[in-house]
Write a protein that holds these residues in place. Sequence first.
Motif, mmCIF file in Angstrom:
data_model
loop_
_atom_site.group_PDB
_atom_site.id
_atom_site.type_symbol
_atom_site.label_atom_id
_atom_site.label_comp_id
_atom_site.label_asym_id
_atom_site.label_seq_id
_atom_site.Cartn_x
_atom_site.Cartn_y
_atom_site.Cartn_z
ATOM 1 N N LYS A 1 0.649 -1.060 0.126
ATOM 2 C CA LYS A 1 -0.023 0.314 -0.034
ATOM 3 C C LYS A 1 0.852 1.233 0.054
ATOM 4 C CE LYS A 1 -3.240 2.538 3.015
ATOM 5 N NZ LYS A 1 -3.806 2.550 4.195
ATOM 6 N N GLU A 2 2.096 1.386 0.630
ATOM 7 C CA GLU A 2 2.772 2.410 0.829
ATOM 8 C C GLU A 2 3.947 2.575 -0.147
ATOM 9 O OE1 GLU A 2 2.124 4.756 2.846
ATOM 10 O OE2 GLU A 2 0.224 3.847 3.840
ATOM 11 N N ILE A 3 4.484 1.321 -0.562
ATOM 12 C CA ILE A 3 5.903 1.458 -1.286
ATOM 13 C C ILE A 3 5.519 0.918 -2.579
ATOM 14 C CG2 ILE A 3 8.134 0.354 -1.307
ATOM 15 C CD1 ILE A 3 7.343 1.955 0.986
ATOM 16 N N GLY A 4 5.646 1.757 -3.604
ATOM 17 C CA GLY A 4 5.497 1.289 -5.217
ATOM 18 C C GLY A 4 6.848 0.851 -5.750
ATOM 19 N N HIS A 5 6.709 0.239 -6.960
ATOM 20 C CA HIS A 5 7.638 -0.080 -7.924
ATOM 21 C C HIS A 5 7.205 0.141 -9.366
ATOM 22 C CE1 HIS A 5 7.400 -2.765 -4.350
ATOM 23 N NE2 HIS A 5 8.792 -2.537 -4.241
ATOM 24 N N SER A 6 8.135 0.864 -10.055
ATOM 25 C CA SER A 6 7.887 1.383 -11.092
ATOM 26 C C SER A 6 9.034 1.394 -11.980
ATOM 27 C CB SER A 6 7.038 2.494 -11.308
ATOM 28 O OG SER A 6 6.700 3.095 -12.584
ATOM 29 N N LEU B 1 13.479 2.648 -8.837
ATOM 30 C CA LEU B 1 13.676 2.467 -7.351
ATOM 31 C C LEU B 1 12.481 2.351 -6.877
ATOM 32 C CD1 LEU B 1 17.041 4.339 -6.535
ATOM 33 C CD2 LEU B 1 16.987 2.147 -7.127
ATOM 34 N N PRO B 2 12.251 1.305 -5.944
ATOM 35 C CA PRO B 2 11.075 1.381 -4.936
ATOM 36 C C PRO B 2 10.931 2.767 -4.492
ATOM 37 C CG PRO B 2 12.395 -0.493 -4.402
ATOM 38 C CD PRO B 2 13.230 0.472 -5.433
ATOM 39 N N TYR B 3 9.405 3.331 -4.297
ATOM 40 C CA TYR B 3 9.507 4.525 -3.735
ATOM 41 C C TYR B 3 8.332 4.621 -3.006
ATOM 42 C CZ TYR B 3 5.659 4.255 -7.392
ATOM 43 O OH TYR B 3 4.577 3.581 -8.168
ATOM 44 N N ALA B 4 8.260 5.832 -2.134
ATOM 45 C CA ALA B 4 7.116 5.953 -1.254
ATOM 46 C C ALA B 4 5.826 6.709 -2.016
ATOM 47 C CB ALA B 4 7.408 6.966 -0.067
ATOM 48 N N ARG B 5 4.844 5.910 -2.010
ATOM 49 C CA ARG B 5 3.824 6.177 -2.896
ATOM 50 C C ARG B 5 3.198 7.718 -2.776
ATOM 51 N NH1 ARG B 5 2.168 1.909 -5.982
ATOM 52 N NH2 ARG B 5 2.282 -0.117 -4.866
ATOM 53 N N ARG B 6 3.231 7.889 -1.368
ATOM 54 C CA ARG B 6 2.578 9.534 -1.198
ATOM 55 C C ARG B 6 3.535 10.464 -1.747
ATOM 56 N NH1 ARG B 6 -0.943 8.530 4.173
ATOM 57 N NH2 ARG B 6 -0.644 6.266 4.185
ATOM 58 N N SER B 7 5.031 10.473 -1.260
ATOM 59 C CA SER B 7 5.802 11.541 -1.389
ATOM 60 C C SER B 7 6.417 11.229 -2.826
ATOM 61 C CB SER B 7 6.720 11.578 -0.457
ATOM 62 O OG SER B 7 7.699 10.349 -0.237
ATOM 63 N N LEU B 8 6.397 10.211 -3.381
ATOM 64 C CA LEU B 8 7.108 9.743 -4.600
ATOM 65 C C LEU B 8 8.582 9.838 -4.502
ATOM 66 C CD1 LEU B 8 4.897 11.064 -7.359
ATOM 67 C CD2 LEU B 8 5.150 8.780 -6.645
ATOM 68 N N ARG B 9 9.189 9.523 -3.459
ATOM 69 C CA ARG B 9 10.485 9.534 -3.007
ATOM 70 C C ARG B 9 11.033 8.377 -3.127
ATOM 71 N NH1 ARG B 9 11.868 13.274 1.647
ATOM 72 N NH2 ARG B 9 13.904 12.907 1.205
ATOM 73 N N SER B 10 12.343 8.066 -3.499
ATOM 74 C CA SER B 10 12.743 6.696 -3.448
ATOM 75 C C SER B 10 13.133 6.294 -1.989
ATOM 76 C CB SER B 10 14.258 6.613 -4.302
ATOM 77 O OG SER B 10 15.147 6.778 -3.879
#
Length: 114
Positions: free
Chosen positions: A27-32, A39-48
């Motif tokens: 839910k909190e960590i994305g991969h794109s 790199l994996p990123y924080a979905r809310r802040s879009l920071r790696s």
Amino acid sequence: MDEASLRLDYWVDTRSDPKFPLWVIFKEIGHSQTKCDHLPYARRSLRSIPELLKQLEHLAPLKAIAKDLNVPEQEVRAALWYAAWILEHVPPEKSWQEWNNRVDQAWQDGILHD
């Protein structure tokens, strides 16, 4: 659709695949392939996530954390850097992409929130 429905769908789709992370992580960590230099990123802040871990080294009270864990401060620092290194060098599973897109869309649509 609401968060509970999305979480249930995620569980149904991934429960027999140990390569998928727990919902609380996904839910909190994305991969794109298109965000944060892959790199994996924080979905809310879009920071790696590797960058967040490296910054944590300078912001967190590592001495106190090490004391609470009863380990040397150098091991806590090395653990942060190791986690960052792994994330920078091990690509996410390709099978995660469809769910990654769904969860990102849910955040954009306001389905997911604090």
